[in-house]
Motif scaffolding. Sequence first.
Motif, PDB file in Angstrom:
ATOM      1  N   LEU A  93       0.629  -1.109   0.535  1.00 51.42           N
ATOM      2  CA  LEU A  93      -0.155  -0.194   0.071  1.00 51.42           C
ATOM      3  C   LEU A  93       1.071   0.845  -0.054  1.00 51.42           C
ATOM      4  O   LEU A  93       0.568   2.009  -0.485  1.00 51.42           O
ATOM      5  N   CYS A  94       1.961   1.440   0.591  1.00 55.13           N
ATOM      6  CA  CYS A  94       3.127   2.791   1.192  1.00 55.13           C
ATOM      7  C   CYS A  94       3.577   2.039  -0.420  1.00 55.13           C
ATOM      8  O   CYS A  94       3.794   3.801  -1.024  1.00 55.13           O
ATOM      9  N   ARG A 119      -5.117  13.840  -0.612  1.00 56.21           N
ATOM     10  CA  ARG A 119      -4.374  12.333   0.027  1.00 56.21           C
ATOM     11  C   ARG A 119      -5.729  11.563   0.120  1.00 56.21           C
ATOM     12  O   ARG A 119      -5.222   9.756   0.106  1.00 56.21           O
ATOM     13  N   ILE A 120      -6.377  11.956   0.467  1.00 54.73           N
ATOM     14  CA  ILE A 120      -7.667  11.326   0.074  1.00 54.73           C
ATOM     15  C   ILE A 120      -8.051  10.204  -0.622  1.00 54.73           C
ATOM     16  O   ILE A 120      -8.262   9.049  -0.769  1.00 54.73           O
ATOM     17  N   ALA A 121      -7.899  11.039  -2.132  1.00 50.43           N
ATOM     18  CA  ALA A 121      -8.567  10.808  -3.018  1.00 50.43           C
ATOM     19  C   ALA A 121      -6.686   9.298  -3.704  1.00 50.43           C
ATOM     20  O   ALA A 121      -7.532   8.300  -3.967  1.00 50.43           O
ATOM     21  N   GLU A 122      -5.715   9.429  -2.884  1.00 48.68           N
ATOM     22  CA  GLU A 122      -4.921   8.735  -3.454  1.00 48.68           C
ATOM     23  C   GLU A 122      -4.972   7.359  -2.681  1.00 48.68           C
ATOM     24  O   GLU A 122      -4.522   5.932  -3.113  1.00 48.68           O
ATOM     25  N   LEU A 123      -5.089   7.120  -0.849  1.00 48.71           N
ATOM     26  CA  LEU A 123      -4.885   6.512  -0.316  1.00 48.71           C
ATOM     27  C   LEU A 123      -6.407   5.597   0.678  1.00 48.71           C
ATOM     28  O   LEU A 123      -6.276   4.466   0.534  1.00 48.71           O
ATOM     29  N   ASP A 124      -7.620   6.544   0.621  1.00 43.71           N
ATOM     30  CA  ASP A 124      -9.159   6.007   0.844  1.00 43.71           C
ATOM     31  C   ASP A 124      -9.492   5.094  -0.787  1.00 43.71           C
ATOM     32  O   ASP A 124     -10.381   4.060   0.391  1.00 43.71           O
ATOM     33  N   PRO A 125      -9.025   4.907  -1.313  1.00 46.22           N
ATOM     34  CA  PRO A 125      -9.760   3.385  -2.189  1.00 46.22           C
ATOM     35  C   PRO A 125      -9.424   2.413  -1.766  1.00 46.22           C
ATOM     36  O   PRO A 125     -10.238   1.925  -2.050  1.00 46.22           O
ATOM     37  N   GLN A 126      -7.707   2.317  -1.277  1.00 46.77           N
ATOM     38  CA  GLN A 126      -7.882   1.249  -0.519  1.00 46.77           C
ATOM     39  C   GLN A 126      -8.245   1.382   1.355  1.00 46.77           C
ATOM     40  O   GLN A 126      -8.738   0.379   1.708  1.00 46.77           O
ATOM     41  N   LEU A 127      -8.203   2.384   2.103  1.00 43.79           N
ATOM     42  CA  LEU A 127      -7.728   2.955   2.887  1.00 43.79           C
ATOM     43  C   LEU A 127      -9.599   2.976   3.089  1.00 43.79           C
ATOM     44  O   LEU A 127     -10.762   2.122   4.650  1.00 43.79           O
ATOM     45  N   ARG A 128     -10.756   2.528   3.289  1.00 41.60           N
ATOM     46  CA  ARG A 128     -12.187   3.354   2.892  1.00 41.60           C
ATOM     47  C   ARG A 128     -12.580   3.800   4.152  1.00 41.60           C
ATOM     48  O   ARG A 128     -13.179   3.787   5.051  1.00 41.60           O
ATOM     49  N   ALA A 129     -11.825   4.518   4.226  1.00 41.38           N
ATOM     50  CA  ALA A 129     -12.003   5.192   5.718  1.00 41.38           C
ATOM     51  C   ALA A 129     -13.001   6.391   5.618  1.00 41.38           C
ATOM     52  O   ALA A 129     -13.505   7.580   6.358  1.00 41.38           O
ATOM     53  N   VAL A 130     -13.762   7.263   4.607  1.00 39.94           N
ATOM     54  CA  VAL A 130     -13.680   8.538   4.132  1.00 39.94           C
ATOM     55  C   VAL A 130     -14.425   8.404   3.000  1.00 39.94           C
ATOM     56  O   VAL A 130     -14.906   7.387   1.992  1.00 39.94           O
ATOM     57  N   VAL A 131     -16.225   8.473   3.530  1.00 39.31           N
ATOM     58  CA  VAL A 131     -17.037   7.761   2.221  1.00 39.31           C
ATOM     59  C   VAL A 131     -17.384   9.262   1.703  1.00 39.31           C
ATOM     60  O   VAL A 131     -18.311   8.923   0.810  1.00 39.31           O
ATOM     61  N   ALA A 132     -17.308  10.541   2.387  1.00 38.35           N
ATOM     62  CA  ALA A 132     -17.539  11.747   1.242  1.00 38.35           C
ATOM     63  C   ALA A 132     -16.877  12.824   1.379  1.00 38.35           C
ATOM     64  O   ALA A 132     -16.290  13.098   2.351  1.00 38.35           O
ATOM     65  N   GLY A 191     -20.379   2.432   2.387  1.00 37.84           N
ATOM     66  CA  GLY A 191     -18.802   2.499   2.789  1.00 37.84           C
ATOM     67  C   GLY A 191     -17.694   1.004   2.799  1.00 37.84           C
ATOM     68  O   GLY A 191     -16.571   1.278   2.648  1.00 37.84           O
ATOM     69  N   GLY A 192     -18.117  -0.102   2.977  1.00 37.49           N
ATOM     70  CA  GLY A 192     -17.516  -0.706   3.046  1.00 37.49           C
ATOM     71  C   GLY A 192     -16.960  -1.322   3.484  1.00 37.49           C
ATOM     72  O   GLY A 192     -16.732  -0.900   4.858  1.00 37.49           O
ATOM     73  N   LEU A 193     -16.038  -1.826   3.593  1.00 40.81           N
ATOM     74  CA  LEU A 193     -14.866  -2.489   5.420  1.00 40.81           C
ATOM     75  C   LEU A 193     -14.112  -1.402   5.446  1.00 40.81           C
ATOM     76  O   LEU A 193     -12.807  -1.215   4.233  1.00 40.81           O
ATOM     77  N   THR A 194     -14.012  -0.678   6.119  1.00 35.07           N
ATOM     78  CA  THR A 194     -12.671   0.088   6.784  1.00 35.07           C
ATOM     79  C   THR A 194     -11.675  -0.663   6.858  1.00 35.07           C
ATOM     80  O   THR A 194     -10.979  -1.723   7.928  1.00 35.07           O
ATOM     81  N   ARG A 195      -9.898  -0.735   6.759  1.00 35.04           N
ATOM     82  CA  ARG A 195      -9.448  -1.197   6.258  1.00 35.04           C
ATOM     83  C   ARG A 195      -8.159  -0.742   8.020  1.00 35.04           C
ATOM     84  O   ARG A 195      -7.647   0.332   7.447  1.00 35.04           O
ATOM     85  N   ASN A 196      -7.655  -1.627   8.166  1.00 38.49           N
ATOM     86  CA  ASN A 196      -6.094  -0.896   9.430  1.00 38.49           C
ATOM     87  C   ASN A 196      -5.471  -0.816   8.783  1.00 38.49           C
ATOM     88  O   ASN A 196      -4.679  -1.477   7.472  1.00 38.49           O
ATOM     89  N   PRO A 197      -5.165   0.520   9.351  1.00 38.60           N
ATOM     90  CA  PRO A 197      -3.569   1.383   7.840  1.00 38.60           C
ATOM     91  C   PRO A 197      -2.597  -0.011   8.607  1.00 38.60           C
ATOM     92  O   PRO A 197      -1.361   0.202   8.045  1.00 38.60           O
ATOM     93  N   HIS A 198      -2.262  -0.148   9.946  1.00 38.64           N
ATOM     94  CA  HIS A 198      -1.004  -0.752  10.079  1.00 38.64           C
ATOM     95  C   HIS A 198      -0.932  -1.888   9.761  1.00 38.64           C
ATOM     96  O   HIS A 198      -0.089  -2.311   9.622  1.00 38.64           O
ATOM     97  N   SER A 199      -2.182  -2.731   8.940  1.00 36.36           N
ATOM     98  CA  SER A 199      -2.092  -4.144   9.061  1.00 36.36           C
ATOM     99  C   SER A 199      -3.663  -4.104   7.870  1.00 36.36           C
ATOM    100  O   SER A 199      -4.488  -4.792   8.609  1.00 36.36           O
ATOM    101  N   PRO A 200      -3.718  -4.135   6.660  1.00 39.64           N
ATOM    102  CA  PRO A 200      -5.468  -3.769   5.741  1.00 39.64           C
ATOM    103  C   PRO A 200      -6.146  -4.837   6.330  1.00 39.64           C
ATOM    104  O   PRO A 200      -7.475  -5.348   6.295  1.00 39.64           O
ATOM    105  N   GLY A 201      -5.666  -6.355   6.804  1.00 40.19           N
ATOM    106  CA  GLY A 201      -6.108  -7.127   6.823  1.00 40.19           C
ATOM    107  C   GLY A 201      -7.563  -7.510   8.217  1.00 40.19           C
ATOM    108  O   GLY A 201      -7.823  -8.897   8.473  1.00 40.19           O
ATOM    109  N   ARG A 202      -6.701  -6.740   9.260  1.00 37.19           N
ATOM    110  CA  ARG A 202      -6.843  -6.875  10.832  1.00 37.19           C
ATOM    111  C   ARG A 202      -7.531  -5.633  10.775  1.00 37.19           C
ATOM    112  O   ARG A 202      -8.472  -5.091   9.820  1.00 37.19           O
ATOM    113  N   THR A 203      -9.126  -5.982  11.992  1.00 31.36           N
ATOM    114  CA  THR A 203      -9.519  -4.212  12.231  1.00 31.36           C
ATOM    115  C   THR A 203      -9.212  -2.858  12.457  1.00 31.36           C
ATOM    116  O   THR A 203      -8.464  -3.217  12.629  1.00 31.36           O
TER     117      THR A 203
END
Length: 535
Positions: free
Chosen positions: A8-9, A68-81, A178-190
């Motif tokens: 991701l980085c 930054r939201i536009a670049e990172l959030d498609p993977q993190l899914r933290a921001v819905v709008a 919004g789907g599943l928000t991903r943990n930025p430290h380890s995306p497969g974890r809560t």
Amino acid sequence: MRMAAVALCATLALGVVAGCAGTPPGGTAGGGGTVDLDLDRTDLAGLEAAMAAGRLTSARLTSFYIDRIAELDPQLRAVVAVDPTAAAQAAESDRRRAAGEPPRLLEGIPVLVKDNTSTGPQLPTTAGSTALAGSRPPAAAIATRLREAGAVLLGKTNLSEWSNFRSGRSSSGWSAVGGLTRNPHSPGRTACGSSAGSAVAVAAALAPVAIGTETDGSIVCPAATNGIVGMKPTLGTVSRSGIVPISAEQDTAGPMARSVADAARVLAAIAGPDPADPATAQAPAPPLPATPAARDLDGVRLGVLRVAEGASPETDAAFAATLRTLRDRGAVLVDPVELPGSADAAGAELTALVTEFARDIDAYLRSPGVTGPASLAELVEYNRRHADVEMPHWGQELFEAALATGGDTGRADYRAARDTATTLSRRDLDAALAGHRLDAVIAPTNSPAWPVELGAGDDFVLGSSGAAAMAGYPNITVPAGGAPDGDGGTLPLGVSLIGPRWGDAELLALAAAVEAALPERVRPPLPAAVLPADG
């Protein structure tokens, strides 16, 4: 999991950043400009100073976060709008500053808000459900306070749908919207929840601060799991009007930030009376300070609440290290303190909450500006009709249990449950705090983030939020080390401080002292959020 985070980085590098978090900012970035501000480390006071000195504008800061939201959030899914007026809000803040108007508490600061809290008609307020996809009610009281403090309302964050109160098998951080928000430290974890998006957004530097809400654990768990500060204030400190409810007896909004100082500033901005929320009339009149009072740890008395020892060796080790550090700094540890009514209180909590939810959600769905189902009964039916979207992983048994109560808070079983939950929790905390002359109770906030398996429920190992949540007392979590994730990375852990009712200011001062004594927070392996001086 770690490999996914590293990938991701590598794939999300921005033109204005230099490397990934953990890499010291260098002399140049994104085209040769000298790095000016590391936005992952600069607090609100630093941003304010940069704007006052003319080295930064709100417009540029807001634009950076939108990019930054536009670049990172498609993977993190933290921001819905993202709010379409954010750039205009920032430009207006810059105009005020240029005109010499006195800067306000959050002047020009972008803030993200959990999507169960209305920021006005610019964006829907969905609570994560497609049932409310077109609902644009008037701004919540805290959104109005943020605007009055000069903040730029940047957008809405994802959450566990209906604040994680639809099913016992739900996975934190997932919503139909919004789907599943991903943990930025380890995306497969809560990312934990229900304020998952707010916590991830702050940890990933998608905004400097955010607003979360909590009924029981929904601020402190995601904050700790993502390595940031989160504060659940005393119930009544902050208005709940305009927020999708679970229970008026336990709900409150609160700040999520990367430092205690930033959390204090945001809380000072959003706190205050609101005629639409009677609980706020009980708050003491003096306003909360925007800056925590300076104090050291020498002589501070902390009651050690030992939670599920042995269940998480990593948590036990980090908590032991925290206690050693605080003792070395002069803190007096009363170890252990007991909350003898906690099991009975916890057993009564859900019985009380399902009835309160039925009462409070019906009132919300019928409030001005809210569109969609007009009652819990209609909402249950909506979910049945749209099960493929709303219930692909779990059902709505909590909704159905709430519906069966009729929201009747006059029933004897309900009254007994609420009295048990609140009275025992207050009695336990009051006895511990006053009986041992404590400044606060201290406890581990969380175990390491667990792997997500949608539909299997959350794999909570331990939590310490219950007593403060049911009592309505303040609870703040600060970063307190971490645990290995098994793939070379680190999963953040937190420590919670629980204080007496209306002791929010004193608790913030104590939390700042504890924060200063503990290791720096664990940062996720993401592209560094540094802003070059040349723009």
